[in-house]
Design an enzyme around this catalytic site. Structure first.
Site, PDB file in Angstrom:
ATOM      1  N   LYS A 105       0.864  -1.184   0.000  1.00 37.17           N
ATOM      2  CA  LYS A 105       0.000   0.000   0.000  1.00 37.17           C
ATOM      3  C   LYS A 105       0.894   1.225   0.000  1.00 37.17           C
ATOM      4  O   LYS A 105       2.048   1.160   0.467  1.00 37.17           O
ATOM      5  CB  LYS A 105      -0.891   0.008   1.249  1.00 37.17           C
ATOM      6  CG  LYS A 105      -2.163   0.811   1.062  1.00 37.17           C
ATOM      7  CD  LYS A 105      -3.211  -0.027   0.352  1.00 37.17           C
ATOM      8  CE  LYS A 105      -4.519   0.690   0.219  1.00 37.17           C
ATOM      9  NZ  LYS A 105      -5.530  -0.223  -0.370  1.00 37.17           N
ATOM     10  N   GLY A 215     -23.194   4.123   3.060  1.00 34.11           N
ATOM     11  CA  GLY A 215     -22.222   4.702   2.120  1.00 34.11           C
ATOM     12  C   GLY A 215     -22.795   4.669   0.720  1.00 34.11           C
ATOM     13  O   GLY A 215     -23.322   3.646   0.273  1.00 34.11           O
ATOM     14  N   GLY A 217     -21.036   6.023  -2.127  1.00 32.70           N
ATOM     15  CA  GLY A 217     -19.974   6.491  -3.020  1.00 32.70           C
ATOM     16  C   GLY A 217     -19.684   5.416  -4.044  1.00 32.70           C
ATOM     17  O   GLY A 217     -20.580   4.647  -4.441  1.00 32.70           O
ATOM     18  N   ASN A 218     -18.427   5.349  -4.440  1.00 33.12           N
ATOM     19  CA  ASN A 218     -18.000   4.388  -5.444  1.00 33.12           C
ATOM     20  C   ASN A 218     -18.495   2.965  -5.165  1.00 33.12           C
ATOM     21  O   ASN A 218     -19.171   2.349  -5.984  1.00 33.12           O
ATOM     22  CB  ASN A 218     -16.465   4.408  -5.422  1.00 33.12           C
ATOM     23  CG  ASN A 218     -15.905   4.103  -6.757  1.00 33.12           C
ATOM     24  OD1 ASN A 218     -16.507   3.357  -7.521  1.00 33.12           O
ATOM     25  ND2 ASN A 218     -14.760   4.683  -7.056  1.00 33.12           N
ATOM     26  N   ALA A 219     -18.163   2.455  -3.984  1.00 33.34           N
ATOM     27  CA  ALA A 219     -18.494   1.059  -3.659  1.00 33.34           C
ATOM     28  C   ALA A 219     -19.994   0.901  -3.360  1.00 33.34           C
ATOM     29  O   ALA A 219     -20.667   0.037  -3.951  1.00 33.34           O
ATOM     30  CB  ALA A 219     -17.653   0.606  -2.468  1.00 33.34           C
ATOM     31  N   GLY A 220     -20.538   1.718  -2.465  1.00 32.54           N
ATOM     32  CA  GLY A 220     -21.924   1.552  -2.012  1.00 32.54           C
ATOM     33  C   GLY A 220     -22.956   1.825  -3.096  1.00 32.54           C
ATOM     34  O   GLY A 220     -23.904   1.061  -3.291  1.00 32.54           O
TER      35      GLY A 220
HETATM   36  P1  NAD Z   1     -16.187   7.011  -1.612  1.00 31.70           P
HETATM   37  O1  NAD Z   1     -15.443   8.177  -1.049  1.00 31.70           O
HETATM   38  O2  NAD Z   1     -16.523   7.005  -3.064  1.00 31.70           O
HETATM   39  O3  NAD Z   1     -17.570   6.843  -0.827  1.00 31.70           O
HETATM   40  C1  NAD Z   1     -17.693   6.855   0.559  1.00 31.70           C
HETATM   41  C2  NAD Z   1     -19.162   7.063   0.896  1.00 31.70           C
HETATM   42  O4  NAD Z   1     -19.337   6.939   2.303  1.00 31.70           O
HETATM   43  C3  NAD Z   1     -19.702   8.440   0.524  1.00 31.70           C
HETATM   44  O5  NAD Z   1     -20.988   8.297  -0.015  1.00 31.70           O
HETATM   45  C4  NAD Z   1     -19.792   9.167   1.871  1.00 31.70           C
HETATM   46  O6  NAD Z   1     -20.805  10.157   1.890  1.00 31.70           O
HETATM   47  C5  NAD Z   1     -20.158   8.005   2.756  1.00 31.70           C
HETATM   48  N1  NAD Z   1     -19.948   8.241   4.179  1.00 31.70           N
HETATM   49  C6  NAD Z   1     -18.936   8.888   4.794  1.00 31.70           C
HETATM   50  N2  NAD Z   1     -19.140   8.892   6.136  1.00 31.70           N
HETATM   51  C7  NAD Z   1     -20.287   8.225   6.348  1.00 31.70           C
HETATM   52  C8  NAD Z   1     -21.019   7.890   7.503  1.00 31.70           C
HETATM   53  N3  NAD Z   1     -20.614   8.259   8.709  1.00 31.70           N
HETATM   54  N4  NAD Z   1     -22.159   7.174   7.355  1.00 31.70           N
HETATM   55  C9  NAD Z   1     -22.586   6.801   6.141  1.00 31.70           C
HETATM   56  N5  NAD Z   1     -21.940   7.088   5.018  1.00 31.70           N
HETATM   57  C10 NAD Z   1     -20.803   7.797   5.114  1.00 31.70           C
HETATM   58  O7  NAD Z   1     -15.338   5.740  -1.207  1.00 31.70           O
HETATM   59  P2  NAD Z   1     -15.438   4.257  -1.810  1.00 31.70           P
HETATM   60  O8  NAD Z   1     -14.436   4.113  -2.900  1.00 31.70           O
HETATM   61  O9  NAD Z   1     -16.853   3.912  -2.071  1.00 31.70           O
HETATM   62  O10 NAD Z   1     -14.879   3.420  -0.573  1.00 31.70           O
HETATM   63  C11 NAD Z   1     -15.706   3.096   0.535  1.00 31.70           C
HETATM   64  C12 NAD Z   1     -15.036   2.011   1.340  1.00 31.70           C
HETATM   65  O11 NAD Z   1     -14.827   0.884   0.513  1.00 31.70           O
HETATM   66  C13 NAD Z   1     -13.668   2.393   1.900  1.00 31.70           C
HETATM   67  O12 NAD Z   1     -13.487   1.707   3.135  1.00 31.70           O
HETATM   68  C14 NAD Z   1     -12.717   1.812   0.873  1.00 31.70           C
HETATM   69  O13 NAD Z   1     -11.431   1.569   1.429  1.00 31.70           O
HETATM   70  C15 NAD Z   1     -13.457   0.540   0.527  1.00 31.70           C
HETATM   71  N6  NAD Z   1     -13.033  -0.035  -0.745  1.00 31.70           N
HETATM   72  C16 NAD Z   1     -13.338   0.601  -1.920  1.00 31.70           C
HETATM   73  C17 NAD Z   1     -12.899   0.056  -3.106  1.00 31.70           C
HETATM   74  C18 NAD Z   1     -13.243   0.701  -4.422  1.00 31.70           C
HETATM   75  O14 NAD Z   1     -12.909   0.089  -5.466  1.00 31.70           O
HETATM   76  N7  NAD Z   1     -13.896   1.840  -4.458  1.00 31.70           N
HETATM   77  C19 NAD Z   1     -12.140  -1.141  -3.102  1.00 31.70           C
HETATM   78  C20 NAD Z   1     -11.865  -1.774  -1.890  1.00 31.70           C
HETATM   79  C21 NAD Z   1     -12.325  -1.187  -0.713  1.00 31.70           C
END
Ligand code: NAD
Length: 414
Positions: A105, A215, A217-220
């Site tokens: 990382k 969540g 964002g990207n993942a959710g």
């Molecule tokens: P992102 O920044 O696109 O989205 C994060 C989301 O979480 C946003 O919608 C934000 O508003 C929301 N959020 C923040 N605080 C919050 C809270 N207290 N309650 C509810 N929602 C809240 O990030 P992402 O890429 O979706 O990543 C999210 C998680 O998934 C992280 O832990 C990341 O490490 C993990 N992850 C992502 C990927 C990927 O490909 N995107 C891969 C592996 C792991």
């Protein structure tokens, strides 16, 4: 604070597994120490002509199963401890999905929102200037993580090219498709999670489950869209502003446009506003924490009503909570399995780069499904055999695979 929580949680899961496996102390010592830590200073000329020096890190934790692999995050609070914990987790994630990579990382302490595009480009190129000897397709392969993008990967690849004198597409993944990126990489984490979830639903004999997602964002959001497209009922979602709930199911298309217009899922028509805490505890069959780490802990695990938790975020459920949930009959699918779809398609990107091949979306999705289902089945086998939670089962499986490799390489003999 957050950082040491991440490290302690990862190591506590590892230690529990090591105890069950009666792992030799010297093996524990080797597997919990990073192979290499690189800390660099990156001087950048800012747009106003001032000079600013940024701190960058790379932790190459373990390369016994192949070149190390893991993302680079840009964050004002990132530090070496956090990067180390994430590199440790990458080692096990790559082992669980059985791709030929070790774990790494990286990170730069910066606030990308305060940097101009030109400054961001200089900083990204500076990271490669400082790191180029240590990375490469057969050494260590970075990728995007928090606040790093396909564009940043493209700049990094271009900078690396200057040192090598030729293109080396396989030195980094998560690139734009036009520059050697893989089809399907953008939705890979969420898609991989849905494949794993469908296996779990079958095992738990849950039909027509209701789903809540923390969540958006990207993942959710991608997970919500994919699951809704498959006909699953999403009853609640949240973002950093709060959550919304409708027991009859949310109209996802309308919700996504509401979020795009207002910046939040809150105050969506036909839904009740709920707090982020409440979302975790609502009545549903599947809970998908896809936002932050450390969300389900010893103190709130008893309040969870879902039957399956899909840990799409990194570290959303502590190892203590996983054990408590297991005792309540709740299956928590650990992050190192649930969100491994992203790195799996990164591996596909590396394979395509190294062979000059280009796979269709359908090929990528089919291969991803095979990998995720195979990983789930392998972890599930240990879960049933040992009668332990899925997090511990995944860690046991990963350690066994690693120890086998150590034996074959002649590093360790029982
Ligand atoms: P992102 O920044 O696109 O989205 C994060 C989301 O979480 C946003 O919608 C934000 O508003 C929301 N959020 C923040 N605080 C919050 C809270 N207290 N309650 C509810 N929602 C809240 O990030 P992402 O890429 O979706 O990543 C999210 C998680 O998934 C992280 O832990 C990341 O490490 C993990 N992850 C992502 C990927 C990927 O490909 N995107 C891969 C592996 C792991």
């Amino acid at each position: 604070m957050e950082q040491s929580i991440a490290w302690n949680n990862a190591v506590s899961q590892f230690n529990k597994a090591a105890k069950i496996l009666k792992l030799n102390e010297s093996v524990i010592e080797l597997l919990t120490q990073p192979k290499r830590i690189i800390h660099v200073s990156i001087p950048i000329k800012m747009d106003d002509k001032s000079l600013k020096t940024f701190q960058g890190f790379r932790v190459q934790f373990n390369d016994m199963r192949g070149p190390t692999k893991g993302g680079i995050r840009y964050h004002h609070e990132v530090d070496m401890e956090e990067v180390k914990a994430l590199a440790f987790l990458m080692t096990w994630k790559n082992t669980i999905v059985d791709i030929p990579f070790g774990g790494a990382k990286g990170g730069i302490i910066c606030n990308p929102k305060e940097l101009s595009e030109a400054e961001l480009e200089r900083l990204s190129r500076g990271y490669i200037q400082a790191m180029y000897q240590f990375i490469g397709p057969e050494k260590d392969i970075p990728a995007p993580d928090v606040y790093t993008t396909p564009q940043i990967m493209a700049w990094m690849m271009d900078e690396y090219h200057k040192f090598q004198g030729h293109n080396v597409f396989g030195m980094i993944t998560g690139k734009p498709i036009e520059l050697g990126g893989s089809k399907g990489r953008d939705i890979a984490t969420a898609l991989g999670g849905t494949f794993v979830l469908e296996e779990a639903l079958q095992k738990m004999k849950l039909q027509k489950p209701t789903i809540a997602i923390q969540g958006f964002g990207n993942a959710g959001r991608t997970a919500a869209k994919l699951l809704s497209d498959k006909g699953y009922k999403i009853v609640a979602v949240s973002d950093s502003h709060g959550g919304v709930y409708n027991e009859k199911g949310l109209d996802l298309k309308a919700l996504m446009s509401h979020k795009d217009k207002t910046g939040s899922v809150k105050d969506f028509k036909d839904a009740k506003n709920i707090s982020n805490e409440k979302l975790l505890e609502i009545e549903c069959d599947v809970l998908i924490p896809a936002a932050l780490g450390n969300q389900i802990r010893k103190d709130n695990a008893q309040k969870i009503k879902a039957k399956i938790i899909l840990e799409l975020a990194n570290g959303p459920v502590t190892s203590e909570a996983r054990e408590l949930l297991f005792k309540k009959g709740i299956m928590s699918i650990p992050d190192i399995l649930a969100n491994a779809g992203g790195v799996t398609v990164s591996y596909f990107e590396w394979v395509q780069n190294n062979t000059g091949d280009s796979w269709t979306h359908e090929e990528v999705y089919a291969r991803l499904k095979d990998k995720m289902v195979e990983a789930f089945d392998s972890v599930y086998e240990v879960y049933e055999e040992e009668n332990i939670d899925m997090g511990l089962a995944a860690q046991i499986l990963a350690i066994k695979r690693m120890v086998r490799v150590m034996e074959l390489r002649g590093i360790y003999k029982k």
